[in-house]
Design an enzyme around this catalytic site. Sequence first.
Site, PDB file in Angstrom:
ATOM      1  N   LYS A   1       0.841  -1.205   0.000  1.00  0.00           N
ATOM      2  CA  LYS A   1       0.000   0.000   0.000  1.00  0.00           C
ATOM      3  C   LYS A   1       0.868   1.245   0.000  1.00  0.00           C
ATOM      4  O   LYS A   1       2.033   1.223   0.426  1.00  0.00           O
ATOM      5  CB  LYS A   1      -0.945   0.048   1.219  1.00  0.00           C
ATOM      6  CG  LYS A   1      -0.264   0.028   2.602  1.00  0.00           C
ATOM      7  CD  LYS A   1       0.205   1.373   3.128  1.00  0.00           C
ATOM      8  CE  LYS A   1       0.946   1.254   4.451  1.00  0.00           C
ATOM      9  NZ  LYS A   1       1.724   2.397   4.852  1.00  0.00           N
TER      10      LYS A   1
ATOM     11  N   ASP B   1      -2.685  -1.748   9.922  1.00  0.00           N
ATOM     12  CA  ASP B   1      -2.716  -1.764   8.454  1.00  0.00           C
ATOM     13  C   ASP B   1      -3.223  -3.094   7.887  1.00  0.00           C
ATOM     14  O   ASP B   1      -3.410  -3.216   6.677  1.00  0.00           O
ATOM     15  CB  ASP B   1      -1.300  -1.535   7.885  1.00  0.00           C
ATOM     16  CG  ASP B   1      -0.819  -0.101   8.061  1.00  0.00           C
ATOM     17  OD1 ASP B   1      -1.633   0.768   8.429  1.00  0.00           O
ATOM     18  OD2 ASP B   1       0.373   0.140   7.820  1.00  0.00           O
TER      19      ASP B   1
HETATM   20  P1  ATP Z   1       3.998  -0.375   7.848  1.00  0.00           P
HETATM   21  O1  ATP Z   1       4.006   0.270   6.508  1.00  0.00           O
HETATM   22  O2  ATP Z   1       2.753  -1.205   8.101  1.00  0.00           O
HETATM   23  O3  ATP Z   1       4.340   0.535   8.971  1.00  0.00           O
HETATM   24  P2  ATP Z   1       6.513  -1.516   7.095  1.00  0.00           P
HETATM   25  O4  ATP Z   1       6.188  -1.876   5.673  1.00  0.00           O
HETATM   26  O5  ATP Z   1       7.280  -0.271   7.341  1.00  0.00           O
HETATM   27  O6  ATP Z   1       5.144  -1.477   7.883  1.00  0.00           O
HETATM   28  P3  ATP Z   1       7.198  -4.246   7.583  1.00  0.00           P
HETATM   29  O7  ATP Z   1       7.849  -4.694   6.316  1.00  0.00           O
HETATM   30  O8  ATP Z   1       5.811  -4.664   7.840  1.00  0.00           O
HETATM   31  O9  ATP Z   1       7.306  -2.668   7.748  1.00  0.00           O
HETATM   32  O10 ATP Z   1       8.176  -4.733   8.749  1.00  0.00           O
HETATM   33  C1  ATP Z   1       8.321  -4.113   9.991  1.00  0.00           C
HETATM   34  C2  ATP Z   1       9.040  -5.071  10.937  1.00  0.00           C
HETATM   35  O11 ATP Z   1       8.148  -6.117  11.272  1.00  0.00           O
HETATM   36  C3  ATP Z   1      10.243  -5.768  10.327  1.00  0.00           C
HETATM   37  O12 ATP Z   1      11.414  -5.045  10.583  1.00  0.00           O
HETATM   38  C4  ATP Z   1      10.241  -7.129  10.991  1.00  0.00           C
HETATM   39  O13 ATP Z   1      11.069  -7.137  12.148  1.00  0.00           O
HETATM   40  C5  ATP Z   1       8.830  -7.354  11.469  1.00  0.00           C
HETATM   41  N1  ATP Z   1       8.040  -8.383  10.720  1.00  0.00           N
HETATM   42  C6  ATP Z   1       7.208  -9.269  11.261  1.00  0.00           C
HETATM   43  N2  ATP Z   1       6.629 -10.033  10.324  1.00  0.00           N
HETATM   44  C7  ATP Z   1       7.092  -9.616   9.145  1.00  0.00           C
HETATM   45  C8  ATP Z   1       6.863 -10.040   7.806  1.00  0.00           C
HETATM   46  N3  ATP Z   1       6.025 -11.031   7.501  1.00  0.00           N
HETATM   47  N4  ATP Z   1       7.490  -9.363   6.842  1.00  0.00           N
HETATM   48  C9  ATP Z   1       8.327  -8.347   7.137  1.00  0.00           C
HETATM   49  N5  ATP Z   1       8.606  -7.953   8.375  1.00  0.00           N
HETATM   50  C10 ATP Z   1       8.002  -8.567   9.398  1.00  0.00           C
END
Ligand code: ATP
Length: 301
Positions: free
Chosen positions: A14, A141
């Site tokens: 997203k 989210d």
């Molecule tokens: P958002 O945009 O919802 O704030 P994000 O995209 O910045 O999230 P994610 O890729 O969801 O961040 O990852 C955040 C943290 O969550 C990672 O650093 C990791 O430690 C943990 N995590 C737990 N499950 C997952 C997963 N399936 N994929 C990626 N990271 C994960």
Amino acid sequence: MTDRSAVTVRVPAKVNVQLAVGGARPDGFHDLANVFLAVGLYDEVTATRAASLRVTATGPDTDRVPLDRTNLAARAAELLAARYGIAPDVHLHIDKDIPVAGGMAGGSADAAGALVACDALWGTGASRDELLSICAELGSDVPFSLVGGAALGRGRGELLTPLEVGGPFHWVFAVADGGLSTPAVYREFDRLNAGVDVPEPEASPALLGALRAGDAGALAGVLSNGLQAAALSLRPSLAATLEAGVAAGALAGLVSGSGPTTAFLAKDAEAAGVVAEALAASGTCRAARVAVGPVPGATVL
Ligand code: ATP
């Protein structure tokens, strides 16, 4: 029970075309007016029967994805299993294309994907509302990753109203090296806004109108991200990426959610290709990806 031995679910990333952030609430969370758009960068989650819960992942940066029960996909499987009084015995394989910790809700996508995959594998037949309530328990989210398309999220972002979108929007995403922790970005937001009377977050009528009309030029003028200053404060180099994308002809650029991915809106597919090439050559990001939105949410393949 079904007799499927494996179920693969595709889940989109997203971008927040508007992220209005209120002041910190007594519980530490922030009220949001969060306009989500699902875009065509995908993770695929495959669930297969196994003796016990196990997670594997392939793709760039999966060394930063936890493979234990803290993985959001594993937590989704456990919550669904607990609701139905069954053991969460499943192998979840995540084929990851969404940047890790990139502000594009990759972990949330995997959670929604795992939920839908396990529901189909186990034949639990959870209703859409049940799935959505488990999603909300997993994270702000996650409900949007399930439904996709475009939606306004209120509360912490989990109270969704679907939005009409009048056409495809063409995006370029500049993937940065390393991630940014979402809680750290909110802490920086609080630090930057200490003593400031932060207004109640409201969705912008002009932005909702531009989405409805499918008008990229109008949307570009009203894109906004209340976390951008905090993300730039923690990662000042993102300013150069934003400049490079706009110099290459993007209508506008902004930090995607909590960053450090930056998102650029282009006039059409051709312009998006030009911007992506220029960004990739600019030395200000690790990779540039084009994607169209809106796209559907979690989909069984
Ligand atoms: P958002 O945009 O919802 O704030 P994000 O995209 O910045 O999230 P994610 O890729 O969801 O961040 O990852 C955040 C943290 O969550 C990672 O650093 C990791 O430690 C943990 N995590 C737990 N499950 C997952 C997963 N399936 N994929 C990626 N990271 C994960």
